[in-house]
Design a protein around this motif. Sequence first.
Motif, mmCIF file in Angstrom:
data_model
loop_
_atom_site.group_PDB
_atom_site.id
_atom_site.type_symbol
_atom_site.label_atom_id
_atom_site.label_comp_id
_atom_site.label_asym_id
_atom_site.label_seq_id
_atom_site.Cartn_x
_atom_site.Cartn_y
_atom_site.Cartn_z
ATOM 1 N N VAL A 100 0.868 -1.001 -0.074
ATOM 2 C CA VAL A 100 -0.036 -0.144 -0.026
ATOM 3 C C VAL A 100 1.032 1.190 -0.100
ATOM 4 O O VAL A 100 1.613 1.600 0.966
ATOM 5 N N GLY A 101 0.923 1.919 -1.208
ATOM 6 C CA GLY A 101 1.669 3.028 -1.078
ATOM 7 C C GLY A 101 1.088 4.511 -1.098
ATOM 8 O O GLY A 101 0.024 4.777 -1.633
ATOM 9 N N PHE A 102 1.727 5.328 -0.271
ATOM 10 C CA PHE A 102 1.196 6.811 -0.245
ATOM 11 C C PHE A 102 2.200 7.782 -0.743
ATOM 12 O O PHE A 102 2.014 9.099 -0.485
ATOM 13 N N GLY A 103 3.046 7.579 -1.776
ATOM 14 C CA GLY A 103 3.926 8.549 -2.362
ATOM 15 C C GLY A 103 5.246 8.805 -1.484
ATOM 16 O O GLY A 103 5.496 7.932 -0.649
ATOM 17 N N GLY A 104 6.118 9.396 -1.969
ATOM 18 C CA GLY A 104 7.269 9.797 -1.403
ATOM 19 C C GLY A 104 8.381 9.171 -1.755
ATOM 20 O O GLY A 104 8.334 8.225 -2.755
ATOM 21 N N TYR A 105 9.618 9.208 -1.210
ATOM 22 C CA TYR A 105 10.914 8.514 -1.765
ATOM 23 C C TYR A 105 11.106 7.285 -1.841
ATOM 24 O O TYR A 105 11.553 6.467 -2.701
ATOM 25 N N ALA A 126 -2.771 11.928 -1.697
ATOM 26 C CA ALA A 126 -3.515 12.825 -0.942
ATOM 27 C C ALA A 126 -3.570 14.157 -1.579
ATOM 28 O O ALA A 126 -4.376 15.005 -1.271
ATOM 29 N N ASN A 127 -2.607 14.510 -2.409
ATOM 30 C CA ASN A 127 -2.766 15.691 -2.877
ATOM 31 C C ASN A 127 -3.655 15.941 -4.176
ATOM 32 O O ASN A 127 -3.800 14.895 -4.671
ATOM 33 N N ALA A 128 -3.943 16.951 -4.442
ATOM 34 C CA ALA A 128 -4.708 17.373 -5.657
ATOM 35 C C ALA A 128 -3.872 17.163 -7.150
ATOM 36 O O ALA A 128 -4.610 16.816 -8.065
ATOM 37 N N ARG A 129 -2.552 17.319 -6.983
ATOM 38 C CA ARG A 129 -1.833 17.032 -8.012
ATOM 39 C C ARG A 129 -0.738 16.073 -7.585
ATOM 40 O O ARG A 129 -0.043 16.032 -6.852
ATOM 41 N N PRO A 130 -0.919 14.766 -8.131
ATOM 42 C CA PRO A 130 -0.191 13.768 -7.783
ATOM 43 C C PRO A 130 1.042 13.886 -8.004
ATOM 44 O O PRO A 130 1.740 14.274 -9.019
ATOM 45 N N GLY A 131 2.115 13.276 -7.133
ATOM 46 C CA GLY A 131 3.408 13.150 -7.359
ATOM 47 C C GLY A 131 3.999 12.214 -8.349
ATOM 48 O O GLY A 131 3.123 11.512 -8.909
ATOM 49 N N VAL A 132 5.215 12.323 -8.634
ATOM 50 C CA VAL A 132 5.758 11.220 -9.619
ATOM 51 C C VAL A 132 5.669 9.857 -9.243
ATOM 52 O O VAL A 132 5.354 9.218 -9.786
ATOM 53 N N ALA A 133 6.164 9.675 -7.895
ATOM 54 C CA ALA A 133 5.880 8.234 -7.410
ATOM 55 C C ALA A 133 4.455 7.694 -7.666
ATOM 56 O O ALA A 133 4.307 6.544 -8.196
#
Length: 369
Positions: A100-105, A126-133
């Motif tokens: 289960v992934g939530f983003g970040g390094y 969680a963010n309105a603009r998803p990160g790269v991960a």
Amino acid sequence: MTAPRVVVAGGHSAGHIEPAMNCADALRRLEPSAEITALGTVCGLDTVLIPARGYPLELVPPVPLPRHPTRALLRTPGRLRDSVLAAGAVLDRVRAEVVVGFGGYVAVPAYLAARRRGLPIVVHEANARPGVANRLGARMTTHVFTAAPGVRPAHATAIGIPLRPAITGLDRSALRGTARERFGLRPDGPVLLVTGGSQGARAINAAVSGAAPALRAAGVQVLHITGPRRVVGVPDGDPADSPYVVVPYVEEMHYAYAAADLVLCRSGAMTCAELAAAGLPAVYVPLPLRGGEQRLNAEPVVAAGGALLVDDADLDPAWIEAALVPLLSDPERIAAMSARAAAAGARDADVVLARHVLAVVAERRGHAG
């Protein structure tokens, strides 16, 4: 069901770690025998926040993904390979059944290691603009969840952000007296809570402390969380009249929320989610970086009428005196904003996500059987 074996991957910042830990807590409430392992790195807050929540932490090499072509990008493949191998070794050792992934390094190596092993992947953004991960992770699975509707990818399901029960179950009215006494505030009169996030915000600190005379003259009490490395002197005035309380950090934020009538703050995803869940109106000052990501986080509750937006460049003592003081002096308007914020909030995302994770494990076992 025998003990499900779950690996959660969300590291570096509190915005990634907190939802991961809140989901893990919900998993344990639903299935106390669940074996939950957290992946993290030595960068950021992983080694501080995760062990404090009582979960075993396995460290893998961090892989920051550059947003633009730089020399660091040339070194990424080698670093990523080493991190994927380390993450894979953890998955094998704990016999993981789902990631289960939530983003970040730490998320990218976790996703890639899981895919190599044919393990199901669940992604929460969680963010309105998803990160790269998480943009990468979302391509590997149909199990994608977001905080708000309209966030890419198209197959994502909006559920809100997993929050602590202390926030989602908060009865602000019932706790108000205790909370105000805890911070040395009067039981009556409006209270403005000021926070720039876990590290504080210089612009917010300067604007509010500069507006202290106007706030005091209007009878507004202030609970000002400055950030642990930022210093804001207690403004001149009679603290017995309208207290201006300065603290560097608050561990149990539900007390601060219960004490307050309105919050002036940045609009990180977790902050927006917590305030809406608590039914606490806010004036959001988005961080003027990251392509306007924080503004996007705040827009749903602003559109619902539960919050206001002010640009960082426009926030100064004069704005606070002209716009914020009249708002704090209007209890009917504050009450209306509170109701609209609460209607825009989501309080069960932790349980919704945890149930889905358990269903994914059960489905995988069914196929294996």
